[in-house]
Design a protein around this motif. Structure first.
Motif, mmCIF file in Angstrom:
data_model
loop_
_atom_site.group_PDB
_atom_site.id
_atom_site.type_symbol
_atom_site.label_atom_id
_atom_site.label_comp_id
_atom_site.label_asym_id
_atom_site.label_seq_id
_atom_site.Cartn_x
_atom_site.Cartn_y
_atom_site.Cartn_z
ATOM 1 N N THR A 10 0.836 -1.339 0.072
ATOM 2 C CA THR A 10 -0.124 -0.023 0.042
ATOM 3 C C THR A 10 0.907 1.101 -0.102
ATOM 4 O O THR A 10 0.201 2.300 -0.271
ATOM 5 C CB THR A 10 -0.918 -0.031 1.088
ATOM 6 O OG1 THR A 10 0.015 -0.001 2.451
ATOM 7 C CG2 THR A 10 -1.834 -1.072 1.168
ATOM 8 N N PHE A 11 2.243 1.121 0.267
ATOM 9 C CA PHE A 11 2.922 2.370 0.355
ATOM 10 C C PHE A 11 4.483 1.851 -0.018
ATOM 11 O O PHE A 11 4.987 0.720 0.339
ATOM 12 C CB PHE A 11 3.096 3.022 1.707
ATOM 13 C CG PHE A 11 3.992 3.902 2.018
ATOM 14 C CD1 PHE A 11 3.490 5.276 1.705
ATOM 15 C CD2 PHE A 11 5.243 3.688 2.650
ATOM 16 C CE1 PHE A 11 4.704 6.178 1.801
ATOM 17 C CE2 PHE A 11 6.027 4.648 2.947
ATOM 18 C CZ PHE A 11 5.643 6.039 2.509
ATOM 19 N N ASP A 53 8.241 3.909 0.204
ATOM 20 C CA ASP A 53 9.137 5.059 0.351
ATOM 21 C C ASP A 53 9.903 5.436 -0.894
ATOM 22 O O ASP A 53 10.506 4.771 -1.448
ATOM 23 C CB ASP A 53 9.907 4.808 1.662
ATOM 24 C CG ASP A 53 10.344 6.253 2.133
ATOM 25 O OD1 ASP A 53 11.388 6.871 1.449
ATOM 26 O OD2 ASP A 53 9.996 6.724 3.251
ATOM 27 N N SER A 54 9.931 6.854 -1.188
ATOM 28 C CA SER A 54 10.538 7.178 -2.328
ATOM 29 C C SER A 54 12.002 6.917 -2.145
ATOM 30 O O SER A 54 12.663 6.665 -3.321
ATOM 31 C CB SER A 54 10.184 8.607 -2.750
ATOM 32 O OG SER A 54 10.528 9.541 -1.360
ATOM 33 N N TRP A 108 -2.223 0.527 -3.599
ATOM 34 C CA TRP A 108 -1.629 1.614 -3.310
ATOM 35 C C TRP A 108 -2.675 2.607 -2.500
ATOM 36 O O TRP A 108 -3.811 2.921 -2.885
ATOM 37 C CB TRP A 108 -1.315 2.773 -4.455
ATOM 38 C CG TRP A 108 -0.062 1.808 -5.248
ATOM 39 C CD1 TRP A 108 -0.132 1.463 -6.413
ATOM 40 C CD2 TRP A 108 1.092 1.322 -4.646
ATOM 41 N NE1 TRP A 108 0.999 0.849 -6.690
ATOM 42 C CE2 TRP A 108 1.738 0.625 -5.736
ATOM 43 C CE3 TRP A 108 1.873 1.612 -3.558
ATOM 44 C CZ2 TRP A 108 2.946 0.256 -5.600
ATOM 45 C CZ3 TRP A 108 3.087 0.894 -3.420
ATOM 46 C CH2 TRP A 108 3.652 0.352 -4.479
ATOM 47 N N CYS A 143 -3.315 6.359 -1.719
ATOM 48 C CA CYS A 143 -2.876 7.426 -2.243
ATOM 49 C C CYS A 143 -3.170 8.797 -1.142
ATOM 50 O O CYS A 143 -4.155 9.469 -1.350
ATOM 51 C CB CYS A 143 -3.276 7.735 -3.491
ATOM 52 S SG CYS A 143 -2.647 6.494 -4.684
ATOM 53 N N SER A 165 1.374 11.176 2.429
ATOM 54 C CA SER A 165 2.572 10.506 2.602
ATOM 55 C C SER A 165 3.082 9.887 1.373
ATOM 56 O O SER A 165 4.212 9.551 1.268
ATOM 57 C CB SER A 165 2.429 9.355 3.980
ATOM 58 O OG SER A 165 2.174 10.211 5.015
ATOM 59 N N PHE A 166 2.084 9.518 0.474
ATOM 60 C CA PHE A 166 2.542 8.854 -0.830
ATOM 61 C C PHE A 166 2.979 10.062 -1.779
ATOM 62 O O PHE A 166 3.362 9.269 -2.839
ATOM 63 C CB PHE A 166 1.436 7.921 -1.167
ATOM 64 C CG PHE A 166 1.882 6.889 -2.209
ATOM 65 C CD1 PHE A 166 2.718 6.102 -1.846
ATOM 66 C CD2 PHE A 166 1.219 6.552 -3.409
ATOM 67 C CE1 PHE A 166 3.303 5.087 -2.714
ATOM 68 C CE2 PHE A 166 1.522 5.715 -4.242
ATOM 69 C CZ PHE A 166 2.611 4.734 -3.930
ATOM 70 N N PHE A 184 6.528 9.964 -3.181
ATOM 71 C CA PHE A 184 6.696 8.830 -4.206
ATOM 72 C C PHE A 184 6.080 9.007 -5.749
ATOM 73 O O PHE A 184 6.673 8.747 -6.624
ATOM 74 C CB PHE A 184 6.286 7.741 -3.696
ATOM 75 C CG PHE A 184 6.339 6.285 -4.482
ATOM 76 C CD1 PHE A 184 7.700 5.596 -4.373
ATOM 77 C CD2 PHE A 184 5.805 5.958 -5.467
ATOM 78 C CE1 PHE A 184 8.190 4.684 -5.122
ATOM 79 C CE2 PHE A 184 5.994 4.682 -6.162
ATOM 80 C CZ PHE A 184 7.230 4.280 -6.170
ATOM 81 N N CYS A 190 -4.677 4.240 -7.795
ATOM 82 C CA CYS A 190 -4.876 3.997 -6.245
ATOM 83 C C CYS A 190 -5.998 3.134 -5.995
ATOM 84 O O CYS A 190 -6.852 2.787 -6.694
ATOM 85 C CB CYS A 190 -5.254 5.427 -5.938
ATOM 86 S SG CYS A 190 -4.165 6.735 -6.139
#
Length: 290
Positions: free
Chosen positions: A162-163, A165-166, A185, A187, A190-191, A194, A213
């Protein structure tokens, strides 16, 4: 090729074939020169008697649930490992500790739930990593691929993610292809980092139409370019509950500080007035006495 050279090439092929037949080969597997193929043999465990000079090992479509680190470390020259469609779980940390030459690793269609730094950190030569189609994969540590600087092709499609980190992917200097489709995902703000990285990077995203999403409901099935615009607007302009609490605290502090300043100023004024009037009375008494 001249007719004189053909018998020599045929002889060489014959010798290589004889050599491959003479080496040990795991039960129910087929062996060729530097290659062991155990595809679809219903294996329950990692096969034994794999030749130590094997370069390519294919264990696809079996029921293997555990990869022994010691046995794998003996295959120091292995560059290609295909373990797709097995039952591998979350005991992969430090499994590949002795496989510094491995270039290609396919762990798709398995059953692990997370990827940590210790999972692939010893694969310093890794170029292709496929961990797609692991439906229970819900977490990838932000530094999971920190040591895989040669990684060029990464596929995490069709998982439970679901997430992401960039920093997990943007610090991979060689990355050129990243599979992200059909994940769950979430969205939110916090997302956003990315998604912004996706839009600005030179990485290719196959099956981009299916990178959408899953939540929240208002953004469900929306593709990333459209999501970025909406999140930029909502995340940069919308105030959340904690923001209102913070503003209330700041306002209260300012009000309290102003009130205290006014109170102190009033006290100082009263004290000054009292001292001033007392001084005038003292002067009048001195004049009367004189």
């Amino acid at each position: 090729m001249s007719s004189s050279g053909r018998p020599w090439s045929l002889s060489l092929m014959f010798l290589l074939g004889m050599a491959s037949e003479g080496i040990n080969c795991p039960s129910r597997c087929s062996c060729q020169y530097l290659e062991v193929n155990c595809t679809g043999q219903q294996l329950q465990e990692f096969p034994v008697d794999i030749p130590l000079d094997t370069r390519q090992l294919i264990l696809a479509a079996n029921n293997v649930s555990y990869l022994p680190a010691v046995e794998l470390s003996f295959l120091a020259d292995l560059v290609y490992l295909d373990c797709r469609k097995n039952l591998l779980g979350d005991d992969l940390d430090f499994t590949f500790i002795g496989m510094a030459k491995l270039v290609y690793l396919d762990l798709s269609f398995n059953d692990f739930t997370q990827v940590t730094f210790s999972t692939f950190s010893h694969l310093l030569s890794l170029v292709v990593l496929k961990i797609s189609d692991n439906p229970n994969l819900v977490a990838i540590d932000k530094d999971a691929f920190a040591n895989n600087t040669w990684l060029r092709h990464l596929d995490v499609s069709r998982t439970g993610l679901t997430f992401l980190d960039s920093s997990t992917v943007q610090d991979l200097p060689s990355l050129r292809l990243l599979g992200l489709s059909d994940n769950l995902w979430h969205c939110n703000c916090s997302f956003l980092d990315f998604i912004t990285w996706m839009m600005e990077s030179n990485v290719h995203f196959p099956d981009a139409d299916n990178i959408t999403c899953y939540t929240p409901v208002s953004l469900h099935a929306l593709r990333m370019p459209a999501v970025e615009a909406q999140l930029h607007f909502s995340c940069l302009t919308q105030l959340y509950k904690q923001d209102y609490v913070f503003l209330c605290l700041v306002g209260f502090c300012i009000f309290f500080a102003g009130t205290m300043a006014a109170w102190l100023a009033g006290i100082c004024a009263v004290i000054y007035k009292i001292h001033a009037s007392k001084g005038e009375e003292d002067e009048e008494e001195e004049e009367d006495t004189a």
